[in-house]
Design an enzyme around this catalytic site. Sequence first.
Site, short mmCIF file in Angstrom:
data_model
loop_
_atom_site.label_atom_id
_atom_site.label_comp_id
_atom_site.label_asym_id
_atom_site.label_seq_id
_atom_site.Cartn_x
_atom_site.Cartn_y
_atom_site.Cartn_z
N HIS A 25 -10.39 -6.28 5.68
CA HIS A 25 -8.98 -5.94 6.59
C HIS A 25 -9.41 -5.54 8.00
CE1 HIS A 25 -10.06 -2.24 4.66
NE2 HIS A 25 -9.59 -1.51 5.38
N CYS A 70 -5.25 15.41 -0.17
CA CYS A 70 -6.54 15.21 -0.98
C CYS A 70 -6.93 16.63 -1.47
CB CYS A 70 -7.55 14.45 -0.13
SG CYS A 70 -9.04 14.00 -0.91
N CYS A 123 -14.56 10.96 5.59
CA CYS A 123 -13.31 10.29 5.63
C CYS A 123 -12.59 9.89 6.95
CB CYS A 123 -12.16 11.24 5.04
SG CYS A 123 -10.64 10.58 4.42
N ASP A 124 -12.32 8.55 6.88
CA ASP A 124 -11.64 8.07 7.91
C ASP A 124 -9.99 7.61 8.17
OD1 ASP A 124 -11.57 5.83 6.21
OD2 ASP A 124 -12.72 4.18 7.59
N THR A 125 -9.27 8.13 6.91
CA THR A 125 -8.01 8.10 6.58
C THR A 125 -7.12 9.34 6.95
OG1 THR A 125 -8.74 6.56 4.91
CG2 THR A 125 -6.43 7.61 4.79
N PHE A 153 0.81 -0.99 0.20
CA PHE A 153 0.07 -0.01 0.05
C PHE A 153 0.74 1.22 -0.05
CE2 PHE A 153 -4.55 -0.17 0.63
CZ PHE A 153 -4.84 -1.17 0.20
N CYS A 189 -15.75 16.43 0.89
CA CYS A 189 -15.89 14.84 1.51
C CYS A 189 -15.76 14.96 3.00
CB CYS A 189 -14.95 14.24 0.89
SG CYS A 189 -14.83 12.24 1.42
N GLU A 208 -6.72 3.52 -5.95
CA GLU A 208 -8.22 3.98 -5.64
C GLU A 208 -8.24 5.31 -5.69
OE1 GLU A 208 -8.41 1.79 -1.80
OE2 GLU A 208 -8.49 0.02 -2.90
S1 SF4 Z 1 -12.62 9.66 1.55
FE1 SF4 Z 1 -10.71 10.87 2.24
S2 SF4 Z 1 -9.14 10.46 0.66
FE2 SF4 Z 1 -11.03 9.74 -0.05
S3 SF4 Z 1 -11.83 11.71 -1.25
FE3 SF4 Z 1 -12.81 11.79 0.84
S4 SF4 Z 1 -11.35 12.96 2.15
FE4 SF4 Z 1 -10.22 12.28 0.51
#
Ligand code: SF4
Length: 210
Positions: A204, A31, A49-51, A25, A46, A116
Amino acid sequence: MTYAVKEMFLTLQGEGMQAGSRAVFLRFAGCNLWSGREQDRAAAQCRFCDTDFVGTDGAGGGKFVGADVLADRVAAVWGAGTEQRLVVVTGGEPMLQLDDALVSALHDRRFRVAIESNGTLPVTPSVDWICVSPKAGTAVVQRSGNELKLVWPQPGIDPALLETWDFQHFLLQPMDCDERQQALDAAIALAMERPRWRLSLQAHKVVGLA
Ligand code: SF4
């Protein structure tokens, strides 16, 4: 080109049609739909988001000068053997940084390159596997690829409209949120109603991988 990488690690792909596959990965920083700062979330395009994609301080992260330098690092993370090499390029939004030079350098090292993306930027055509996850209210320009991954429920997105896009697989991923069971129920209901869509769980997280 200097690439800003949040983190890089060896794992099993947990999502989509390639779930269960060994993969490196490669998570790029940044972003275009959210700054990644909590104080900006409410106003972001967005908001679920959980990242963590901010900065370059994650495991294996850093700044890499040149495609060959970064591709060498990806190969080192994979380790010995060139069979079935797979790198999943993600983010953040990876198309802010992924370019033909890096895809070519990864191909030279026998990697298949999967991406992705949120689809708001065109994906470089040399990528081998395109996964687009559209976000409500955004202008998606990448409307073709291998898998369309719809996080559900998302008010403001019409699954019937997405079905007109040119993808091989249409996947429904229940939103990972406080109302997890309701999201799962909603995804199951939609898959029952519209058989083009297939329920896709985040394996995962079930098995405790990164
Ligand atoms: S989920 Fe997170 S990484 Fe994906 S588009 Fe939305 S803010 Fe960006």
